[in-house]
Design an enzyme around this catalytic site. Structure first.
Site, PDB file in Angstrom:
ATOM      1  N   TYR A  68       0.830  -1.211   0.000  1.00  0.00           N
ATOM      2  CA  TYR A  68       0.000   0.000   0.000  1.00  0.00           C
ATOM      3  C   TYR A  68       0.866   1.263   0.000  1.00  0.00           C
ATOM      4  CZ  TYR A  68      -4.494  -2.198  -0.089  1.00  0.00           C
ATOM      5  OH  TYR A  68      -5.591  -2.886  -0.522  1.00  0.00           O
ATOM      6  N   GLN A 102     -15.490   4.382  -6.625  1.00  0.00           N
ATOM      7  CA  GLN A 102     -14.882   3.171  -6.065  1.00  0.00           C
ATOM      8  C   GLN A 102     -13.393   3.419  -5.833  1.00  0.00           C
ATOM      9  OE1 GLN A 102     -16.519  -0.468  -8.448  1.00  0.00           O
ATOM     10  NE2 GLN A 102     -16.759   1.332  -9.725  1.00  0.00           N
ATOM     11  N   VAL A 104      -9.820   4.833  -4.492  1.00  0.00           N
ATOM     12  CA  VAL A 104      -9.301   5.153  -3.160  1.00  0.00           C
ATOM     13  C   VAL A 104      -8.153   6.157  -3.256  1.00  0.00           C
ATOM     14  CG1 VAL A 104      -9.933   2.865  -2.273  1.00  0.00           C
ATOM     15  CG2 VAL A 104      -7.619   3.211  -3.188  1.00  0.00           C
ATOM     16  N   HIS A 120     -15.188   2.384  -1.494  1.00  0.00           N
ATOM     17  CA  HIS A 120     -14.139   1.437  -1.107  1.00  0.00           C
ATOM     18  C   HIS A 120     -13.067   2.074  -0.235  1.00  0.00           C
ATOM     19  CE1 HIS A 120     -15.423  -1.217  -4.767  1.00  0.00           C
ATOM     20  NE2 HIS A 120     -16.206  -1.358  -3.721  1.00  0.00           N
ATOM     21  N   CYS A 149      -1.309   1.639  16.715  1.00  0.00           N
ATOM     22  CA  CYS A 149      -2.191   2.644  17.310  1.00  0.00           C
ATOM     23  C   CYS A 149      -1.740   2.909  18.750  1.00  0.00           C
ATOM     24  CB  CYS A 149      -3.615   2.094  17.278  1.00  0.00           C
ATOM     25  SG  CYS A 149      -4.842   3.191  17.990  1.00  0.00           S
ATOM     26  N   THR A 189     -15.317   2.147 -15.166  1.00  0.00           N
ATOM     27  CA  THR A 189     -15.374   0.991 -14.267  1.00  0.00           C
ATOM     28  C   THR A 189     -15.768  -0.252 -15.051  1.00  0.00           C
ATOM     29  OG1 THR A 189     -16.428  -0.004 -12.317  1.00  0.00           O
ATOM     30  CG2 THR A 189     -17.751   1.626 -13.520  1.00  0.00           C
ATOM     31  N   SER A 190     -15.184  -1.390 -14.644  1.00  0.00           N
ATOM     32  CA  SER A 190     -15.541  -2.655 -15.297  1.00  0.00           C
ATOM     33  C   SER A 190     -16.894  -3.147 -14.795  1.00  0.00           C
ATOM     34  CB  SER A 190     -14.469  -3.712 -15.006  1.00  0.00           C
ATOM     35  OG  SER A 190     -14.356  -3.920 -13.610  1.00  0.00           O
ATOM     36  N   GLU A 216     -13.965   0.649 -23.513  1.00  0.00           N
ATOM     37  CA  GLU A 216     -14.610  -0.528 -24.135  1.00  0.00           C
ATOM     38  C   GLU A 216     -15.938  -0.782 -23.434  1.00  0.00           C
ATOM     39  OE1 GLU A 216     -11.538  -3.429 -23.447  1.00  0.00           O
ATOM     40  OE2 GLU A 216     -12.413  -4.007 -21.516  1.00  0.00           O
TER      41      GLU A 216
HETATM   42  C1  BJW Z   1     -11.076   3.448 -18.903  1.00  0.00           C
HETATM   43  C2  BJW Z   1      -9.877   4.113 -19.180  1.00  0.00           C
HETATM   44  C3  BJW Z   1      -9.967   5.478 -19.582  1.00  0.00           C
HETATM   45  C4  BJW Z   1      -9.407   2.084 -18.579  1.00  0.00           C
HETATM   46  N1  BJW Z   1     -11.168   6.052 -19.658  1.00  0.00           N
HETATM   47  N2  BJW Z   1     -12.246   4.054 -19.001  1.00  0.00           N
HETATM   48  C5  BJW Z   1     -22.248 -10.772  -5.584  1.00  0.00           C
HETATM   49  C6  BJW Z   1     -21.909 -11.610  -6.626  1.00  0.00           C
HETATM   50  C7  BJW Z   1     -20.606 -12.082  -6.760  1.00  0.00           C
HETATM   51  C8  BJW Z   1     -19.624 -11.730  -5.853  1.00  0.00           C
HETATM   52  C9  BJW Z   1     -19.959 -10.913  -4.815  1.00  0.00           C
HETATM   53  C10 BJW Z   1     -21.251 -10.451  -4.679  1.00  0.00           C
HETATM   54  N3  BJW Z   1     -21.287  -9.636  -3.579  1.00  0.00           N
HETATM   55  C11 BJW Z   1     -20.065  -9.590  -3.024  1.00  0.00           C
HETATM   56  C12 BJW Z   1     -19.234 -10.361  -3.753  1.00  0.00           C
HETATM   57  C13 BJW Z   1     -17.784 -10.563  -3.457  1.00  0.00           C
HETATM   58  C14 BJW Z   1     -16.918  -9.407  -3.919  1.00  0.00           C
HETATM   59  C15 BJW Z   1     -17.068  -9.270  -5.442  1.00  0.00           C
HETATM   60  O1  BJW Z   1     -17.721  -8.411  -5.946  1.00  0.00           O
HETATM   61  N4  BJW Z   1     -16.390 -10.086  -6.207  1.00  0.00           N
HETATM   62  C16 BJW Z   1     -16.460  -9.991  -7.669  1.00  0.00           C
HETATM   63  C17 BJW Z   1     -15.087  -9.636  -8.217  1.00  0.00           C
HETATM   64  C18 BJW Z   1     -17.033 -11.262  -8.212  1.00  0.00           C
HETATM   65  N5  BJW Z   1     -17.268  -8.175  -3.236  1.00  0.00           N
HETATM   66  C19 BJW Z   1     -16.848  -7.888  -2.001  1.00  0.00           C
HETATM   67  O2  BJW Z   1     -16.169  -8.671  -1.359  1.00  0.00           O
HETATM   68  C20 BJW Z   1     -17.256  -6.541  -1.418  1.00  0.00           C
HETATM   69  N6  BJW Z   1     -17.798  -6.702  -0.129  1.00  0.00           N
HETATM   70  C21 BJW Z   1     -19.020  -7.199   0.089  1.00  0.00           C
HETATM   71  O3  BJW Z   1     -19.764  -7.505  -0.812  1.00  0.00           O
HETATM   72  O4  BJW Z   1     -19.379  -7.304   1.425  1.00  0.00           O
HETATM   73  C22 BJW Z   1     -20.478  -8.145   1.764  1.00  0.00           C
HETATM   74  C23 BJW Z   1     -19.871  -9.513   1.998  1.00  0.00           C
HETATM   75  C24 BJW Z   1     -19.189  -9.721   3.171  1.00  0.00           C
HETATM   76  C25 BJW Z   1     -18.657 -10.983   3.416  1.00  0.00           C
HETATM   77  C26 BJW Z   1     -18.744 -11.983   2.450  1.00  0.00           C
HETATM   78  C27 BJW Z   1     -19.407 -11.728   1.253  1.00  0.00           C
HETATM   79  C28 BJW Z   1     -19.982 -10.467   1.022  1.00  0.00           C
HETATM   80  C29 BJW Z   1     -16.036  -5.650  -1.222  1.00  0.00           C
HETATM   81  C30 BJW Z   1     -15.374  -5.281  -2.496  1.00  0.00           C
HETATM   82  C31 BJW Z   1     -14.097  -4.471  -2.215  1.00  0.00           C
HETATM   83  C32 BJW Z   1     -13.332  -4.138  -3.480  1.00  0.00           C
HETATM   84  N7  BJW Z   1     -12.065  -3.626  -3.131  1.00  0.00           N
HETATM   85  C33 BJW Z   1     -11.161  -3.186  -4.190  1.00  0.00           C
HETATM   86  C34 BJW Z   1      -9.801  -2.853  -3.556  1.00  0.00           C
HETATM   87  C35 BJW Z   1      -9.873  -1.528  -2.793  1.00  0.00           C
HETATM   88  C36 BJW Z   1      -8.626  -1.234  -2.053  1.00  0.00           C
HETATM   89  C37 BJW Z   1      -7.424  -1.095  -2.949  1.00  0.00           C
HETATM   90  O5  BJW Z   1      -7.378  -0.270  -3.871  1.00  0.00           O
HETATM   91  O6  BJW Z   1      -6.459  -1.806  -2.690  1.00  0.00           O
HETATM   92  O7  BJW Z   1     -11.710  -2.068  -4.860  1.00  0.00           O
HETATM   93  S1  BJW Z   1     -10.945  -4.386  -5.499  1.00  0.00           S
HETATM   94  C38 BJW Z   1     -10.871  -3.205  -6.820  1.00  0.00           C
HETATM   95  O8  BJW Z   1     -12.010  -3.388  -7.708  1.00  0.00           O
HETATM   96  C39 BJW Z   1     -11.056  -1.843  -6.143  1.00  0.00           C
HETATM   97  C40 BJW Z   1     -11.969  -1.151  -7.128  1.00  0.00           C
HETATM   98  O9  BJW Z   1     -12.620  -0.079  -6.496  1.00  0.00           O
HETATM   99  C41 BJW Z   1     -12.872  -2.257  -7.593  1.00  0.00           C
HETATM  100  C42 BJW Z   1     -13.582  -1.976  -8.893  1.00  0.00           C
HETATM  101  O10 BJW Z   1     -12.678  -1.915  -9.954  1.00  0.00           O
HETATM  102  P1  BJW Z   1     -12.870  -0.817 -11.107  1.00  0.00           P
HETATM  103  O11 BJW Z   1     -12.737   0.532 -10.520  1.00  0.00           O
HETATM  104  O12 BJW Z   1     -14.089  -1.100 -11.876  1.00  0.00           O
HETATM  105  O13 BJW Z   1     -11.544  -1.051 -11.972  1.00  0.00           O
HETATM  106  P2  BJW Z   1     -11.258  -2.145 -13.122  1.00  0.00           P
HETATM  107  O14 BJW Z   1      -9.779  -2.240 -13.248  1.00  0.00           O
HETATM  108  O15 BJW Z   1     -11.980  -3.393 -12.871  1.00  0.00           O
HETATM  109  O16 BJW Z   1     -11.876  -1.491 -14.431  1.00  0.00           O
HETATM  110  C43 BJW Z   1     -11.306  -0.346 -15.025  1.00  0.00           C
HETATM  111  C44 BJW Z   1     -12.196   0.066 -16.192  1.00  0.00           C
HETATM  112  O17 BJW Z   1     -11.706   1.290 -16.721  1.00  0.00           O
HETATM  113  C45 BJW Z   1     -12.224  -0.942 -17.363  1.00  0.00           C
HETATM  114  O18 BJW Z   1     -13.572  -1.158 -17.751  1.00  0.00           O
HETATM  115  C46 BJW Z   1     -11.458  -0.211 -18.487  1.00  0.00           C
HETATM  116  O19 BJW Z   1     -11.941  -0.529 -19.782  1.00  0.00           O
HETATM  117  C47 BJW Z   1     -11.735   1.226 -18.135  1.00  0.00           C
HETATM  118  N8  BJW Z   1     -10.722   2.221 -18.590  1.00  0.00           N
HETATM  119  N9  BJW Z   1      -8.825   3.277 -19.055  1.00  0.00           N
HETATM  120  C48 BJW Z   1     -12.279   5.360 -19.416  1.00  0.00           C
HETATM  121  N10 BJW Z   1      -8.844   6.223 -19.915  1.00  0.00           N
HETATM  122 ZN    ZN Z   2      -6.549   1.681  18.468  1.00  0.00          ZN
END
Ligand code: BJW
Ligand code: ZN
Length: 246
Positions: A68, A102, A104, A120, A149, A189-190, A216
């Site tokens: 990080y 989303q 950070v 997030h 802490c 976002t994807s 895309e």
């Molecule tokens: C451009 C570009 C340009 C490029 N112009 N565009 C229901 C179904 C299935 C699974 C689950 C579900 N509910 C929960 C889950 C599990 C899980 C999940 O979703 N998994 C899936 C992957 C299947 N979710 C969770 O665990 C969440 N919590 C939760 O649901 O709690 C309840 C629970 C508790 C206990 C058990 C089960 C459920 C929490 C999710 C946390 C995500 N965290 C992260 C990391 C954050 C910290 C860090 O940065 O280190 O967040 S993961 C990462 O993905 C980050 C992002 O915010 C997130 C989304 O990604 P994003 O922003 O969409 O980026 P990309 O890379 O995916 O896409 C980029 C896009 O940009 C692409 O489309 C490109 O084409 C485009 N692009 N250049 C315009 N110039």
């Molecule tokens: Zn503390």
């Protein structure tokens, strides 16, 4: 670039329209910050299980913190791009505007947006899981690692990892803004990570005009009213040109 903006979208670009912009990592790509999915993206070089889960932190907090802090230093080298700056202008123009991100990385803050729902968390925040104390560490020093802490708890990055719940207050606010919106932009976002990924379809179900901006098509394109293909740093400034003068 020259963008084809439909009559419908143009008619909604007036200050009284209730607008949500929902962003992901693609918005920061043009600043030089890696996205998560796709070629050369973070998850193609690092395993989620090793860095972005509570289990990874428990197993090796130093390794997770070093990762990080590396990302924080990379972000410090960057600046908001024209996409971030355009979104700041959206906030000034529309009377009822909500930015849901989303991301950070803090680039929306640095671009000047005042009200940001950070689904997030924030990479600049450090939080104690034991007593809940939190601090903002904007210079990415954070040494010695892993930080402790005052209560002797082990501080963690203030982000939401896989398997963790999002802040209920922030998520509920995002859901109500999406449901209440008339125009919803899903940008860079994807739309693969839940529950955030439900927001565009939720907005659509409640009557919003949904516009995807991405290099895309994603699954959101299946129900979006329009997909504007292109970089957000080029597409969003083009949209500003259609804002009603004065
Ligand atoms: C451009 C570009 C340009 C490029 N112009 N565009 C229901 C179904 C299935 C699974 C689950 C579900 N509910 C929960 C889950 C599990 C899980 C999940 O979703 N998994 C899936 C992957 C299947 N979710 C969770 O665990 C969440 N919590 C939760 O649901 O709690 C309840 C629970 C508790 C206990 C058990 C089960 C459920 C929490 C999710 C946390 C995500 N965290 C992260 C990391 C954050 C910290 C860090 O940065 O280190 O967040 S993961 C990462 O993905 C980050 C992002 O915010 C997130 C989304 O990604 P994003 O922003 O969409 O980026 P990309 O890379 O995916 O896409 C980029 C896009 O940009 C692409 O489309 C490109 O084409 C485009 N692009 N250049 C315009 N110039
Ligand atoms: Zn503390």
């Amino acid at each position: 670039m020259s963008l084809r903006v439909t009559e419908k979208l143009r008619s909604l670009l007036i200050p009284s329209t209730r607008v949500v912009v929902f962003t992901g990592a693609g918005v920061s790509a043009e600043s030089g910050i890696a996205t998560f999915r796709g070629a050369h993206a973070l998850w193609s070089n690092f395993r989620i299980e090793d860095y972005a889960t509570p289990q990874a932190f428990l197993a090796d907090p130093l390794k997770v913190w070093e990762w990080y802090n590396w990302r924080r230093r990379e972000i410090l080298k960057t600046d908001p791009n024209s996409g971030h700056l355009a979104i700041c202008e959206f906030e000034q123009y529309f009377k009822d505007f909500t930015l849901i991100t989303q991301n950070v990385d803090g680039l929306h803050d640095r671009a000047g947006n005042q009200k940001i729902l950070k689904l997030h968390g924030d990479i600049w925040e450090t939080r104690c899981p034991l007593c809940g104390d939190s601090a903002i560490d904007n210079d990415a020093r954070g040494e010695p690692l892993p930080p402790l802490c005052r209560c002797k708890g082990r501080m963690r990055p203030g982000v939401v990892w896989f398997g963790e719940s999002l802040s209920e207050v922030i998520y509920e606010h995002a859901v109500s803004s999406a449901k209440n919106s008339e125009l919803f932009f899903s940008v860079g976002t994807s739309a693969e990570v839940y529950p955030a990924a439900v927001l565009p379809s939720l907005a659509k179900q409640h009557g919003a005009y949904v516009v995807e901006v991405n290099i895309e098509k994603t699954s959101a394109a299946d129900f979006a009213d329009e997909t504007l293909l292109g970089k957000s740093g080029e597409v969003l400034p083009e949209i500003l040109k259609y804002f009603a003068a004065g």
